[in-house]
Design an enzyme around this catalytic site. Structure first.
Site, PDB file in Angstrom:
ATOM      1  N   HIS A   1     -38.780 -26.725 -12.241  1.00  0.00           N
ATOM      2  CA  HIS A   1     -37.332 -26.387 -13.553  1.00  0.00           C
ATOM      3  C   HIS A   1     -36.626 -26.531 -13.043  1.00  0.00           C
ATOM      4  O   HIS A   1     -34.809 -26.747 -13.264  1.00  0.00           O
ATOM      5  CB  HIS A   1     -37.277 -25.172 -14.417  1.00  0.00           C
ATOM      6  CG  HIS A   1     -38.483 -25.194 -14.690  1.00  0.00           C
ATOM      7  ND1 HIS A   1     -39.449 -24.477 -14.590  1.00  0.00           N
ATOM      8  CD2 HIS A   1     -39.217 -26.022 -16.671  1.00  0.00           C
ATOM      9  CE1 HIS A   1     -40.620 -24.141 -15.410  1.00  0.00           C
ATOM     10  NE2 HIS A   1     -40.149 -25.207 -16.994  1.00  0.00           N
TER      11      HIS A   1
ATOM     12  N   SER B   1     -46.336 -24.285 -15.564  1.00  0.00           N
ATOM     13  CA  SER B   1     -45.878 -22.871 -15.567  1.00  0.00           C
ATOM     14  C   SER B   1     -47.827 -22.577 -16.201  1.00  0.00           C
ATOM     15  O   SER B   1     -48.117 -20.973 -16.046  1.00  0.00           O
ATOM     16  CB  SER B   1     -45.318 -22.664 -16.860  1.00  0.00           C
ATOM     17  OG  SER B   1     -43.816 -23.084 -16.954  1.00  0.00           O
TER      18      SER B   1
HETATM   19  P1  AMP Z   1     -41.514 -26.506 -19.790  1.00  0.00           P
HETATM   20  O1  AMP Z   1     -40.985 -25.357 -19.866  1.00  0.00           O
HETATM   21  O2  AMP Z   1     -42.959 -26.979 -19.254  1.00  0.00           O
HETATM   22  O3  AMP Z   1     -41.991 -27.425 -21.334  1.00  0.00           O
HETATM   23  O4  AMP Z   1     -41.341 -28.130 -18.629  1.00  0.00           O
HETATM   24  C1  AMP Z   1     -39.343 -28.161 -19.055  1.00  0.00           C
HETATM   25  C2  AMP Z   1     -38.988 -29.501 -18.218  1.00  0.00           C
HETATM   26  O5  AMP Z   1     -39.825 -29.681 -16.608  1.00  0.00           O
HETATM   27  C3  AMP Z   1     -39.910 -31.001 -18.523  1.00  0.00           C
HETATM   28  O6  AMP Z   1     -39.228 -32.034 -18.983  1.00  0.00           O
HETATM   29  C4  AMP Z   1     -40.990 -30.788 -17.537  1.00  0.00           C
HETATM   30  O7  AMP Z   1     -41.371 -32.525 -16.732  1.00  0.00           O
HETATM   31  C5  AMP Z   1     -39.996 -30.067 -16.353  1.00  0.00           C
HETATM   32  N1  AMP Z   1     -41.360 -29.820 -15.174  1.00  0.00           N
HETATM   33  C6  AMP Z   1     -41.780 -29.226 -15.602  1.00  0.00           C
HETATM   34  N2  AMP Z   1     -42.882 -29.290 -13.725  1.00  0.00           N
HETATM   35  C7  AMP Z   1     -41.917 -30.453 -13.546  1.00  0.00           C
HETATM   36  C8  AMP Z   1     -42.063 -30.072 -12.066  1.00  0.00           C
HETATM   37  N3  AMP Z   1     -43.586 -29.624 -11.953  1.00  0.00           N
HETATM   38  N4  AMP Z   1     -41.804 -30.922 -11.811  1.00  0.00           N
HETATM   39  C9  AMP Z   1     -40.352 -31.508 -12.283  1.00  0.00           C
HETATM   40  N5  AMP Z   1     -40.537 -31.048 -13.537  1.00  0.00           N
HETATM   41  C10 AMP Z   1     -40.950 -30.748 -13.937  1.00  0.00           C
END
Ligand code: AMP
Length: 275
Positions: free
Chosen positions: A28, A177
């Site tokens: 994030h 997460s």
């Molecule tokens: P989430 O909180 O899981 O919905 O993720 C929020 C944003 O962070 C989304 O656009 C995900 O693709 C991005 N994201 C989650 N994990 C990663 C990671 N390991 N590397 C890069 N972006 C990430």
């Protein structure tokens, strides 16, 4: 949020939005860093969106730690944190949904049928609340980013979608997460997914142009780890997310994998570009 964003836009400043479900990690933070680099004002939204979870999935127990998230965001000098309540996003009587048709059906869409409808609906609402100039998404959820790009193009949102590379742990596990759900033993087994992806990349770089052969090799590697339940592996064109019949030089592909390790569902991918 509306009045804040209107004021910012009137002053001619560029707004960057980073939509998240919280429980923030380095992945994030890489999106936030990119937004701060490209925009004057960065807004991070935190909302665990119930409509993208099936009733059998982990909405209730999805990890949450708003206090820690807020602390991190302060350290990163994020300008605004938008944490709407469930009732603000979906008040009683709510009935509007955004659905992007073809691209939402395969891969994640096959195993999580209502997932993308929930994602595109909430992202659409967030876009309308924040009115960003740019919005940042992770390649970690490559299909999600492709679906959102399609929505932005179809519905004529005047927003640039920026897709940022996957951030990994030192041993290669893609940050997520959901990694907190993994026991130490499961965490070690989860590395098999990245191992399979790296092997696939090596095959393609060695000019194996038949996607089915590459996929077959990945299935063998993952199949050796009996406790992993594979949902899918695939090789798709990065634009449009269509399955590749043949790997061709000059094109870009995602090697995709999704599997359950114990009770935890993990996804990962790798971008390959054949020169
Ligand atoms: P989430 O909180 O899981 O919905 O993720 C929020 C944003 O962070 C989304 O656009 C995900 O693709 C991005 N994201 C989650 N994990 C990663 C990671 N390991 N590397 C890069 N972006 C990430």
């Amino acid at each position: 949020m509306h009045s804040v964003s209107r004021q910012i836009s009137c002053s001619g400043k560029k707004i960057g939005l980073v939509p998240t479900m919280g429980y923030l990690h380095e992945g994030h933070l890489s999106l936030i860093k990119k937004s701060k680099e490209l925009c004057d004002i960065t807004v991070v939204s935190i909302f665990v969106n119930p409509t993208q979870f099936a009733p059998t999935e982990d909405f209730e127990k999805y990890p949450r730690d708003i206090e820690h998230d807020n602390k991190l965001l302060k350290e990163y000098n994020v300008d605004y944190v938008f944490i709407p309540s469930l009732e603000e996003i979906y008040p009683s009587g709510y009935q509007s949904y955004v659905y992007v048709n073809e691209i939402s059906k395969k891969f994640e869409g096959e195993f999580r049928p209502a997932h993308f409808k929930g994602v595109t609906t909430v992202v659409s609402i967030l876009f309308n609340c924040v009115n960003p100039d740019l919005a940042f998404f992770g390649q970690k959820d490559a299909q999600q980013a492709a679906v959102i790009k399609q929505m932005v193009s179809d519905l004529k949102y005047d927003i640039e979608i920026v897709v940022c590379p996957i951030v990994r742990e030192r041993d290669g596990l893609a940050m997520s997460s959901r990694n907190v759900y993994l026991s130490p033993e499961e965490r070690t087994k989860a590395l098999t997914l990245h191992k399979a992806i790296l092997y696939a990349r090596k095959l393609i770089e060695g000019k194996e142009m038949d996607p089915q052969k590459v996929i077959g090799n990945m299935k063998v590697i993952i199949g050796e780890e009996k406790s992993i339940k594979l949902d899918y592996v695939g090789i798709v064109n990065t634009y449009g997310f269509r399955e590749a019949d043949l790997i061709e030089e000059g094109n870009e592909y995602y090697i995709l994998v999704a599997a359950r390790v114990g009770n935890t569902r993990l996804i990962d991918n790798e971008l390959v570009r054949l020169q």
